[in-house]
Design a protein around this motif. Structure first.
Motif, short mmCIF file in Angstrom:
data_model
loop_
_atom_site.label_atom_id
_atom_site.label_comp_id
_atom_site.label_asym_id
_atom_site.label_seq_id
_atom_site.Cartn_x
_atom_site.Cartn_y
_atom_site.Cartn_z
N LYS A 375 12.14 0.31 9.42
CA LYS A 375 11.49 -0.93 9.84
C LYS A 375 11.04 -1.76 8.64
O LYS A 375 11.17 -2.99 8.62
CB LYS A 375 10.29 -0.62 10.73
N GLY A 376 10.51 -1.10 7.63
CA GLY A 376 10.09 -1.83 6.44
C GLY A 376 11.27 -2.36 5.64
O GLY A 376 11.19 -3.45 5.04
N GLU A 379 12.87 -5.65 7.10
CA GLU A 379 12.07 -6.86 6.92
C GLU A 379 12.45 -7.60 5.63
O GLU A 379 12.32 -8.81 5.53
CB GLU A 379 10.58 -6.51 6.90
N THR A 380 12.90 -6.84 4.63
CA THR A 380 13.26 -7.45 3.34
C THR A 380 14.71 -7.87 3.27
O THR A 380 15.15 -8.42 2.26
CB THR A 380 12.98 -6.45 2.21
N ALA A 393 15.81 -6.58 14.66
CA ALA A 393 16.21 -7.56 13.65
C ALA A 393 16.74 -8.83 14.31
O ALA A 393 17.66 -9.47 13.83
CB ALA A 393 17.28 -6.96 12.74
N LYS A 396 17.14 -11.85 12.29
CA LYS A 396 17.97 -11.67 11.09
C LYS A 396 19.42 -12.05 11.39
O LYS A 396 19.87 -12.06 12.54
CB LYS A 396 17.92 -10.21 10.63
#
Length: 435
Positions: A375-376, A379-380, A393, A396
């Motif tokens: 999950k982290g 995000e990036t 996502a 995204k």
């Protein structure tokens, strides 16, 4: 009315967990003059319908729709609880008679459900009786739904049944090829790529079998000088190679048993092995050189447009159906920034997850994460490349990977061109792009 019964032993499954009937249907669904009967409950008919709808919409999206393409009638015998006690042979006879009268097919192929296998209907005997009475070929494919095969087993057995019935050994026509299998039909991108690669060896595709073949086409197969399998997965490749071996034994048509050219290294190996098989090594070397130039031109043009993009790969398909090697090779060739690989544990069993983690560990040093850990990471990410549509996502940019790997350099460049187009979308515009 006598009841025809056949005692069948229970068999163990060692491959996939799909039904054999759709494989039989897909093998001949666009063969001119074919008709398929599912000796099954009515509910089984939705499988063929859903496959046809999916194929229809995919062909529309790819602008490959052929409005005049033949579509074989699919008839369901309609087994019920009553037939599980008294047998369904009489019902099948009536179904065959109706289908022959209503559609006047060139031949009938019977796909058996697991229900037909459990109750022991001897559909081969019923088919023989119907053929004698009707005067057209009526054949039963020897696999039963989920009991003793999968989709590709049904496809293989349908092809073998047609070969045994309609083919006899013939003198060979030099430099001709029969493609075995179905990768989107004769006009599909993969088939066109395979034809282009065969052109390096002056080989011409003479027939596509067992799919997209009229009776005339089927009878032409024994004249070809070579068969080449179309597959692409660990599950399908053994069945298509086995079909090639059967045709070689029956008809003397040499079978090229080569792994599918999915990705660059596999394409090099495929061309090399085909050159050795044909004793045309110089042509293989020339083909590899030209394909390398083609690939390098594309890398030079497109890779720079992806260098600043942070990408996360989501994988949720079992290794039986999906090999991550060709995807990882693409990232390496284009020198992309792959931040991590997330394994979708909510769609894979524990054993499937373990197998996938072990395979990834052998293939790459890129860190792998569970969904919770990922999950982290997501995000990036600028782009998510995935085997599943992801709600986590949703905002995204997502590139949805095809289930079957794309063939040759053409497949590599097509996928990477899509990735570049996705990357060029406005940052606030997410959504999924399908390859």
């Amino acid at each position: 009315m006598t009841m025809v019964m056949n005692k069948r032993a229970k068999t163990a499954r060692k491959r996939g967990y799909s039904c054999a009937m759709p494989g039989v249907w897909r093998a001949v669904s666009h063969n001119e003059g074919a008709l398929v009967i599912y000796h099954s409950p009515k509910a089984c008919g939705h499988i063929g319908r859903e496959m046809d709808l999916g194929m229809h919409f995919r062909s529309l999206a790819k602008r490959q729709f052929m409005p005049e393409q033949y579509s074989a009638p699919l008839i369901i015998s309609g087994l019920t609880e009553e037939h599980s006690i008294f047998g369904g042979a009489g019902l099948l006879r009536e179904c065959i008679e109706y289908a022959a009268e209503r559609y006047k097919p060139a031949y009938i192929l019977i796909a058996n459900s697991c229900v037909a296998g459990v109750i022991g209907d001897d559909t081969a005997a019923v088919a023989g009786e119907a053929e004698a009475a009707l005067g057209i070929p009526v054949m039963s494919v020897p696999c039963y739904g989920y009991l003793d095969g999968d989709y590709y087993a049904g496809f293989y057995h349908a092809g073998k049944t047609l070969a045994e019935r309609f083919m006899i050994a013939q003198p060979k026509v030099v430099n001709t090829v029969t493609l075995l299998g179905d990768r989107g039909g004769p006009n599909g991108m993969d088939v066109q790529e395979i034809k282009r690669l065969l052109g390096y060896f002056s080989l011409k595709v003479y027939c596509h079998f067992p799919a997209y073949a009229s009776l005339e086409d089927i009878r032409r197969v024994p004249f070809t000088a070579l068969t080449v399998p179309l597959s692409g997965t660990r599950q399908s490749n053994p069945w298509m190679c086995k079909l090639g071996q059967e045709l070689e034994e029956m008809l003397g048509v040499p079978a090229f048993d080569g792994d599918y050219p999915a990705g660059w290294q596999a394409t090099v190996l495929w061309l090399t092995n085909l050159g050795r098989f044909l004793n045309r090594q110089q042509q293989a070397e020339a083909a590899i050189k030209q394909e390398a130039e083609r690939l390098n031109r594309h890398i030079a043009e497109y890779s720079s447009q992806l260098q600043d993009k942070r990408i996360v790969l989501y994988l949720g398909r079992p290794l039986l159906y999906f090999d991550p090697a060709w995807v990882l090779e693409l990232f390496s060739l284009y020198k992309l920034n792959l931040a991590g690989i997330v394994v979708l544990d909510d769609v894979l069993s524990k054993d499937q997850q373990l197998d996938l983690y072990q395979e990834l560990k052998q293939q790459t040093g890129i860190p792998c994460f569970s969904q919770a850990e990922g999950k982290g990471i997501v995000e990036t990410a600028d782009i998510v490349v995935t085997t599943h549509e992801l709600t986590v996502a949703a905002r995204k940019k997502q590139l949805f990977l095809p289930l079957l790997p794309l063939a040759g350099v053409g497949g590599v460049t097509a996928l990477m061109t899509k990735l570049v187009r996705l990357a060029q979308r406005h940052d606030r515009r997410g959504g999924i792009m399908y390859v």
